[in-house]
Design a protein around this motif. Structure first.
Motif, PDB file in Angstrom:
ATOM      1  N   UNK A  27       0.785  -1.225   0.000  1.00 21.52           N
ATOM      2  CA  UNK A  27       0.000   0.000   0.000  1.00 21.52           C
ATOM      3  C   UNK A  27       0.819   1.276   0.000  1.00 21.52           C
ATOM      4  N   UNK A  28       2.150   1.149  -0.046  1.00 19.62           N
ATOM      5  CA  UNK A  28       3.025   2.315   0.025  1.00 19.62           C
ATOM      6  C   UNK A  28       3.890   2.418  -1.222  1.00 19.62           C
ATOM      7  N   UNK A  57      -5.282   5.183   6.945  1.00 23.16           N
ATOM      8  CA  UNK A  57      -5.830   4.509   8.129  1.00 23.16           C
ATOM      9  C   UNK A  57      -5.979   3.011   7.921  1.00 23.16           C
ATOM     10  N   UNK A  58      -5.892   2.560   6.688  1.00 21.51           N
ATOM     11  CA  UNK A  58      -6.032   1.128   6.403  1.00 21.51           C
ATOM     12  C   UNK A  58      -4.683   0.408   6.399  1.00 21.51           C
ATOM     13  N   UNK A  59      -3.596   1.171   6.517  1.00 21.47           N
ATOM     14  CA  UNK A  59      -2.262   0.565   6.439  1.00 21.47           C
ATOM     15  C   UNK A  59      -1.992  -0.277   7.693  1.00 21.47           C
ATOM     16  N   UNK A  60      -1.678  -1.541   7.490  1.00 20.96           N
ATOM     17  CA  UNK A  60      -1.208  -2.419   8.557  1.00 20.96           C
ATOM     18  C   UNK A  60       0.246  -2.752   8.234  1.00 20.96           C
ATOM     19  N   UNK A  61       1.155  -2.286   9.079  1.00 19.53           N
ATOM     20  CA  UNK A  61       2.562  -2.458   8.758  1.00 19.53           C
ATOM     21  C   UNK A  61       3.021  -3.908   8.870  1.00 19.53           C
ATOM     22  N   UNK A  62       2.261  -4.733   9.561  1.00 20.79           N
ATOM     23  CA  UNK A  62       2.668  -6.128   9.692  1.00 20.79           C
ATOM     24  C   UNK A  62       3.897  -6.263  10.574  1.00 20.79           C
ATOM     25  N   UNK A  87      -5.135   4.726  -1.666  1.00 27.64           N
ATOM     26  CA  UNK A  87      -4.990   3.942  -0.439  1.00 27.64           C
ATOM     27  C   UNK A  87      -5.191   4.849   0.764  1.00 27.64           C
ATOM     28  N   UNK A  88      -6.112   4.485   1.626  1.00 24.96           N
ATOM     29  CA  UNK A  88      -6.380   5.230   2.854  1.00 24.96           C
ATOM     30  C   UNK A  88      -5.300   4.912   3.874  1.00 24.96           C
TER      31      UNK A  88
END
Length: 312
Positions: free
Chosen positions: A28-29, A54-59, A51-52
């Protein structure tokens, strides 16, 4: 010696730099160059179009995995008697500001929140796996001071008082996430990329201000605070603000006044100057030993031992 970290080993050989390729690999980046050359690696990331943030999950960030691997080595060394009983295993973690301030183009506020959530998940994994009586956690704070000095842009206020309030709240929140029974410390830093600071501190006033915000805001003990001492600062003026520190008796102050380049003589000059402001302190290098050539480390340990005997 009360605690031992595992250092900056393998891909972690330059503090947080190893987090940049992890971010660049996130689906997403996207990677963009900065508008001008900066201190440290120059590339940054931001959400791809559509891509929002706030939806980013860095894992997985890798900090929990590395800590648990090193903990196994630490236990083995302790069982063999190489590490004496009673010494804690130290896990050093960067603040979210460190990674987001260095490698994120925007929106920094939202991605800081997302990164902090993931980092605290990793902290939870660490404290669940390592008994509290054997563990110490250190928060590494450097980019905060780069923001204070105007080197890196701020996303949480343009004035120093506002930035200090915001940083203080964040550092207290991070410290409060470390459970009681686990030792807690803070490494306050002016950077060491290429063995140079991002700015030379005028004195210890901003370091002391941050330290006081931390200890005043937390309802749990802070076991140590480390502050840097540049090699050239053998003057009392640099240390004078430390006289205003309001540390609890259980909080050890460590001054990073040991430099390989001027050895015993330089350290003694800085110790004498520091004593004009504070009477009790531990000693350390300015920013750890992780980027020194391996063949210099034994002499650095010997120097620490010699100076510790003098201080005792």
């Amino acid at each position: 010696m009360k605690r031992i970290p595992d250092g900056e080993t393998g891909i972690r050989d330059n503090w947080v730099v190893w987090q940049l390729p992890k971010m660049q690999a996130h689906p997403g980046l996207e990677t963009i160059p900065p508008p001008s050359p900066e201190y440290g690696p120059s590339e940054r990331v931001r959400p791809k179009p559509g891509v929002d943030a706030a939806s980013i999950d860095f894992g997985p960030l890798g900090y929990a995995e590395a800590a648990l691997e090193s903990w196994q080595v630490f236990q083995q060394l302790r069982e063999e008697g190489t590490i004496p009983a009673g010494i804690r295993f130290q896990v050093s973690l960067p603040t979210p500001i460190a990674v987001v301030g260095a490698f994120v183009a925007g929106p920094q506020g939202e991605l800081e929140r997302r990164y902090e959530a993931r980092l605290l998940d990793e902290l939870a994994t660490i404290v669940a796996a390592i008994p509290a009586v054997h563990l110490a956690v250190q928060w590494d704070c450097a980019v905060e001071f780069a923001i204070f000095e105007g080197i890196f842009p701020s996303w949480f206020g343009s004035s120093y008082p506002t930035q200090l309030d915001e940083v203080g709240q964040r550092l207290v929140r991070l410290g409060a996430a470390v459970p009681e029974g686990v030792e807690l410390g803070y490494h306050l830093c002016y950077g060491d990329f290429g063995h140079r600071h991002f700015a030379e501190p005028a004195d210890t006033s901003r370091l002391a201000a941050v330290a006081n915000r931390i200890v005043a805001g937390l309802n749990r003990p802070v076991n140590w605070i480390h502050v840097p001492v540049p090699r050239s600062r053998t003057d009392a003026d640099y240390f004078k603000p430390l006289a205003d520190l309001a540390l609890a008796p259980e909080t050890d102050l460590h001054l990073g006044l040991v430099h390989a380049t001027d050895g015993r003589a330089g350290a003694l000059r800085r110790i004498e100057a520091a004593r004009s402001a504070v009477t009790a302190f531990g000693i350390a290098t300015e920013c750890g030993m992780g980027r020194r050539p391996a063949d210099q480390i034994p002499a650095l340990f010997d120097l620490h031992a010699e100076l510790a005997d003098i201080l005792a």
